[in-house]
Design an enzyme around this catalytic site. Structure first.
Site, PDB file in Angstrom:
ATOM      1  CG  ASP A 174      63.100 -27.428 -80.464  1.00 56.42           C
ATOM      2  OD1 ASP A 174      62.029 -27.607 -79.840  1.00 56.42           O
ATOM      3  OD2 ASP A 174      63.144 -27.109 -81.654  1.00 56.42           O
ATOM      4  CG  HIS A 227      58.792 -26.514 -76.932  1.00 57.20           C
ATOM      5  ND1 HIS A 227      57.644 -26.270 -77.665  1.00 57.20           N
ATOM      6  CD2 HIS A 227      59.704 -26.981 -77.831  1.00 57.20           C
ATOM      7  CE1 HIS A 227      57.850 -26.593 -78.933  1.00 57.20           C
ATOM      8  NE2 HIS A 227      59.105 -27.028 -79.075  1.00 57.20           N
ATOM      9  NE  ARG A 260      52.012 -23.995 -88.763  1.00 59.59           N
ATOM     10  CZ  ARG A 260      52.951 -24.409 -87.926  1.00 59.59           C
ATOM     11  NH1 ARG A 260      52.628 -25.096 -86.853  1.00 59.59           N
ATOM     12  NH2 ARG A 260      54.215 -24.121 -88.136  1.00 59.59           N
ATOM     13  CG  HIS A 291      59.872 -22.853 -80.675  1.00 61.30           C
ATOM     14  ND1 HIS A 291      61.077 -23.100 -80.045  1.00 61.30           N
ATOM     15  CD2 HIS A 291      59.478 -24.054 -81.176  1.00 61.30           C
ATOM     16  CE1 HIS A 291      61.394 -24.379 -80.169  1.00 61.30           C
ATOM     17  NE2 HIS A 291      60.429 -24.993 -80.849  1.00 61.30           N
TER      18      HIS A 291
HETATM   19  C1  LIG Z   1      65.284 -35.703 -79.555  1.00 57.63           C
HETATM   20  C2  LIG Z   1      64.219 -35.305 -78.902  1.00 57.63           C
HETATM   21  C3  LIG Z   1      63.843 -33.864 -78.724  1.00 57.63           C
HETATM   22  C4  LIG Z   1      62.418 -33.946 -78.198  1.00 57.63           C
HETATM   23  C5  LIG Z   1      62.508 -35.173 -77.323  1.00 57.63           C
HETATM   24  C6  LIG Z   1      63.206 -36.187 -78.248  1.00 57.63           C
HETATM   25  C7  LIG Z   1      62.204 -36.658 -79.333  1.00 57.63           C
HETATM   26  C8  LIG Z   1      61.058 -35.662 -79.567  1.00 57.63           C
HETATM   27  C9  LIG Z   1      61.434 -34.185 -79.394  1.00 57.63           C
HETATM   28  C10 LIG Z   1      60.245 -33.266 -79.112  1.00 57.63           C
HETATM   29  C11 LIG Z   1      59.495 -32.780 -80.379  1.00 57.63           C
HETATM   30  C12 LIG Z   1      58.329 -31.838 -79.960  1.00 57.63           C
HETATM   31  C13 LIG Z   1      58.761 -30.792 -78.922  1.00 57.63           C
HETATM   32  C14 LIG Z   1      59.587 -31.461 -77.788  1.00 57.63           C
HETATM   33  C15 LIG Z   1      59.870 -30.455 -76.677  1.00 57.63           C
HETATM   34  C16 LIG Z   1      58.879 -32.732 -77.331  1.00 57.63           C
HETATM   35  O1  LIG Z   1      58.054 -32.816 -76.460  1.00 57.63           O
HETATM   36  O2  LIG Z   1      59.329 -33.787 -78.129  1.00 57.63           O
HETATM   37  C17 LIG Z   1      60.837 -32.065 -78.401  1.00 57.63           C
HETATM   38  C18 LIG Z   1      61.879 -32.699 -77.467  1.00 57.63           C
HETATM   39  C19 LIG Z   1      62.952 -31.709 -77.027  1.00 57.63           C
HETATM   40  O3  LIG Z   1      63.490 -30.965 -77.836  1.00 57.63           O
HETATM   41  O4  LIG Z   1      63.227 -31.680 -75.815  1.00 57.63           O
HETATM   42  O1  LIG Z   2      54.808 -26.905 -85.521  1.00 59.13           O
HETATM   43  C1  LIG Z   2      55.622 -26.031 -85.276  1.00 59.13           C
HETATM   44  O2  LIG Z   2      55.699 -24.997 -85.931  1.00 59.13           O
HETATM   45  C2  LIG Z   2      56.576 -26.178 -84.119  1.00 59.13           C
HETATM   46  C3  LIG Z   2      57.013 -27.600 -83.891  1.00 59.13           C
HETATM   47  C4  LIG Z   2      58.033 -27.692 -82.809  1.00 59.13           C
HETATM   48  O3  LIG Z   2      58.350 -26.737 -82.143  1.00 59.13           O
HETATM   49  C5  LIG Z   2      58.677 -28.995 -82.525  1.00 59.13           C
HETATM   50  O4  LIG Z   2      58.293 -30.021 -83.127  1.00 59.13           O
HETATM   51  O5  LIG Z   2      59.620 -28.996 -81.704  1.00 59.13           O
HETATM   52 FE   LIG Z   3      60.156 -27.096 -80.972  1.00 58.41          FE
END
Ligand SMILES: C=C1C[C@]23C[C@H]1CC[C@H]2[C@@]12CCC[C@@](C)(C(=O)O1)[C@H]2[C@@H]3C(=O)O
Ligand SMILES: O=C(O)CCC(=O)C(=O)O
Ligand SMILES: [Fe+2]
EC number: 1.14.11.15
Length: 358
Positions: free
Chosen positions: A234, A232, A299, A289
């Site tokens: 961010d 994905h 981890r 990533h």
């Molecule tokens: C502020 C954010 C950014 C979110 C949504 C919301 C809260 C949690 C974040 C994450 C964290 C894990 C990867 C991701 C892809 C997910 O599934 O939840 C992120 C997402 C995004 O970056 O789109």
């Molecule tokens: O665990 C990791 O190294 C990646 C985590 C991540 O990509 C995320 O929380 O958005």
């Molecule tokens: Fe991420």
């Protein structure tokens, strides 16, 4: 008061079976629902990564006079880099790692007391992007937006205040660091604070907000077939990631494939998010990533997901736009973008791209 990050998914419920989360530690074999094939994620290769070329994201010393240019270069080529001499006390990194380990070490039933609701952002559960995949990810997460007090009280009836202090201090440090990094990266493009209207209008850091994502990737019986967190980008301006000393994070480069980011004790990983890609008019790469898992070591990672307040419209910086370099994206708020991402996942960026009439 603008809408807060906490409310962003109110109209976008997802149903994820958090409560069916297995007790990972009791699984000796990888269940079928966790076995990924290239069909489940076009970016997933069951085969091991190609032989390492030795190329890796740069490690940048923030005390170096040339740091801005190095950061700019890393944002254009990789969309990610590691930083040393970042000023965040080592003790605080250890505290947040300890907190994360302690949280995921709680019994499943306790963690579920703080389960994320279907319309919420905060709480315990699987990553939100899980809804876009048929296979399950070998991980569990905990998202913090706003005060973690209510959730932490359920998790740790005694110690929650100490843990709240750690989160508050960590977010404070990360906020300062993130803004420093953003301005350094923009400086390398000849862009300063005066060139970005919403930043120069809002004093200090009042224009920013953030979420903290704690991740746990348990030991996995068949790591080559499992996926910790699927590929994905961010939806942030910048993300600052702390990883414990277990490798797993990989970043994608068109010419190199998946490259593992080796843990460097005391350093932090920084990656460009979709909003910074938009702001830089496509010059900075929003890096794809993912996280892989392994057979011997659990981890932990802590992602500080940083973006603008919900009422701020992000669009390409005017200084980077000209009759030749047209704005590649239309303007969008973080809230709008997160909702687009929640419905369209990796097509979100292309949905706000300007298409030139031929
Ligand atoms: C502020 C954010 C950014 C979110 C949504 C919301 C809260 C949690 C974040 C994450 C964290 C894990 C990867 C991701 C892809 C997910 O599934 O939840 C992120 C997402 C995004 O970056 O789109
Ligand atoms: O665990 C990791 O190294 C990646 C985590 C991540 O990509 C995320 O929380 O958005
Ligand atoms: Fe991420």
């Amino acid at each position: 008061m603008p809408a807060m990050l906490t409310d962003v998914f109110r109209g976008h419920p997802i149903h994820l079976p958090h409560s069916h989360q297995p007790d990972f530690t009791s699984l000796r074999e990888l269940p079928d629902s966790y076995k990924w094939t290239p069909k489940d994620d076009l970016l997933f290769a069951a085969a091991p990564s190609p032989p390492a070329t030795g190329e890796n994201i740069p490690l940048i010393d923030l005390d170096q006079p040339d740091a801005a240019n190095q950061i700019g270069h890393a944002c254009r080529t990789w969309g990610a880099f590691q930083i040393a001499n970042h000023g965040v006390p080592l003790g605080l990194l250890q505290d947040i790692e300890f907190l994360t380990g302690s949280l995921f070490g709680l019994p499943v039933q306790r963690k579920l007391k703080a389960a994320r609701s279907e319309t919420g952002v905060s709480g315990y559960g699987v990553a939100r992007i899980a809804s876009f995949f048929n296979k399950k990810m070998w991980s569990e997460g905990f998202t913090i937006t706003g005060s973690p007090l209510n959730d932490f009280r359920k998790l740790w009836p005694q110690l929650h205040l100490n843990y709240c202090d750690i989160v508050e201090e960590y977010e404070e440090q990360m906020k300062k660091l993130a803004s420093k990094l953003m301005w350094l990266a923009l400086k390398s493009l000849g862009v300063s604070e005066e060139d970005v209207e919403w930043a120069s209008l809002n004093s200090d850091l009042n224009w920013a907000q953030a979420a903290l994502q704690l991740n746990h990737y348990p030991v996995c019986p068949e790591p080559d077939r499992a996926m910790g967190l699927a590929a994905h980008t961010d939806s942030t301006l910048l993300t600052i990631l702390y990883q414990n000393n277990t490798a797993g994070l990989q970043v994608s480069r068109d010419d190199l494939g998946w490259v593992t980011v080796p843990p460097v004790p005391g350093s932090l990983v920084v990656n460009v998010g979709d909003l910074f890609h938009i702001l830089s008019n496509g010059l900075f790469k929003s890096v794809l990533h993912r996280a892989r898992v392994n057979q011997t070591r659990a981890r932990l990672s802590v992602a500080f997901l940083w973006g603008p307040q919900s009422d701020i419209k992000i669009s390409p910086v005017p200084k980077l736009v000209s009759p030749v370099e047209l704005p590649l994206y239309r303007s969008v708020t973080w809230t709008e973008y997160l909702r687009t991402k929640a419905t369209h996942f990796n097509k979100a960026l292309s949905m706000i791209r300007n298409h030139r009439e031929e």
